[in-house]
Design an enzyme around this catalytic site. Sequence first.
Site, PDB file in Angstrom:
ATOM      1  N   GLU A  27       0.784  -1.276  -0.023  1.00  0.00           N
ATOM      2  CA  GLU A  27      -0.044   0.011   0.032  1.00  0.00           C
ATOM      3  C   GLU A  27       0.770   1.172   0.112  1.00  0.00           C
ATOM      4  O   GLU A  27       1.895   1.298   0.793  1.00  0.00           O
ATOM      5  CB  GLU A  27      -0.955  -0.139   1.252  1.00  0.00           C
ATOM      6  CG  GLU A  27      -2.071  -0.778   1.169  1.00  0.00           C
ATOM      7  CD  GLU A  27      -3.019  -0.480   2.146  1.00  0.00           C
ATOM      8  OE1 GLU A  27      -4.203  -1.021   2.442  1.00  0.00           O
ATOM      9  OE2 GLU A  27      -2.775   0.371   3.217  1.00  0.00           O
ATOM     10  N   GLU A  81     -12.864   7.453  -0.403  1.00  0.00           N
ATOM     11  CA  GLU A  81     -14.002   6.743   0.304  1.00  0.00           C
ATOM     12  C   GLU A  81     -14.797   7.841   1.318  1.00  0.00           C
ATOM     13  O   GLU A  81     -14.503   7.908   2.164  1.00  0.00           O
ATOM     14  CB  GLU A  81     -13.288   5.742   1.082  1.00  0.00           C
ATOM     15  CG  GLU A  81     -12.569   4.579   0.518  1.00  0.00           C
ATOM     16  CD  GLU A  81     -11.877   3.627   1.251  1.00  0.00           C
ATOM     17  OE1 GLU A  81     -12.514   2.738   1.789  1.00  0.00           O
ATOM     18  OE2 GLU A  81     -10.539   3.808   1.406  1.00  0.00           O
ATOM     19  N   LYS A  84     -15.912   6.765   4.685  1.00  0.00           N
ATOM     20  CA  LYS A  84     -15.035   6.143   5.531  1.00  0.00           C
ATOM     21  C   LYS A  84     -14.982   7.371   7.005  1.00  0.00           C
ATOM     22  O   LYS A  84     -14.935   8.677   6.534  1.00  0.00           O
ATOM     23  CB  LYS A  84     -13.559   6.143   5.049  1.00  0.00           C
ATOM     24  CG  LYS A  84     -12.580   5.332   5.828  1.00  0.00           C
ATOM     25  CD  LYS A  84     -11.477   5.172   5.011  1.00  0.00           C
ATOM     26  CE  LYS A  84     -10.479   4.347   5.627  1.00  0.00           C
ATOM     27  NZ  LYS A  84      -9.198   3.967   4.950  1.00  0.00           N
ATOM     28  N   GLU A  90      -8.166  10.485   5.414  1.00  0.00           N
ATOM     29  CA  GLU A  90      -8.267   8.849   5.246  1.00  0.00           C
ATOM     30  C   GLU A  90      -9.460   8.584   4.160  1.00  0.00           C
ATOM     31  O   GLU A  90      -9.557   7.754   3.421  1.00  0.00           O
ATOM     32  CB  GLU A  90      -8.843   8.606   6.552  1.00  0.00           C
ATOM     33  CG  GLU A  90      -7.975   8.195   7.508  1.00  0.00           C
ATOM     34  CD  GLU A  90      -6.793   7.243   7.145  1.00  0.00           C
ATOM     35  OE1 GLU A  90      -7.089   6.284   6.687  1.00  0.00           O
ATOM     36  OE2 GLU A  90      -5.791   7.563   7.285  1.00  0.00           O
TER      37      GLU A  90
END
Length: 150
Positions: A27, A81, A84, A90
């Site tokens: 990642e 996202e 999230k 994030e």
Amino acid sequence: MLYAQVDAVYSAIKAVGYTDVEVKISETGWPSKGDPNEVGSTVQNAELYHSNLLKRIQKKEGTPAKPSVPLDIYVFALFNENLKTGATSERNYGLFYPNATPVYNIGLQGNVSGVQDSVPGVIYSSASNIKAPSTFISLVIFVLACLIHA
């Protein structure tokens, strides 16, 4: 810095007696937006990071310690996202918005559906809609195909 980090892992693995273990970057990414205290989380920094990463991938070169072993790199994440929780950053690691438009241009052709058309058999989905491991694997393959295809 990326190569130094990977070579440090190779060195540590060798120090404990292993020489045939492949190192993969599972990642990596950069957020395009963040909270006020996340000053580096900008579209410009994310675009620069991913553009440079793409250039490294396209070279198909290894690190100084393993020059003949190209790096396998998995980008986090394909989509922002928006559902999230946590810090703003994030929710903003994606290369694409949830509606499949690019967050910034790093050389991937068209939008997600346009790229998918050039990579037959690939299924894409937002991370929040992943229901089965096969969809996740398709996402990983899709990102790699897009980066190689560009």
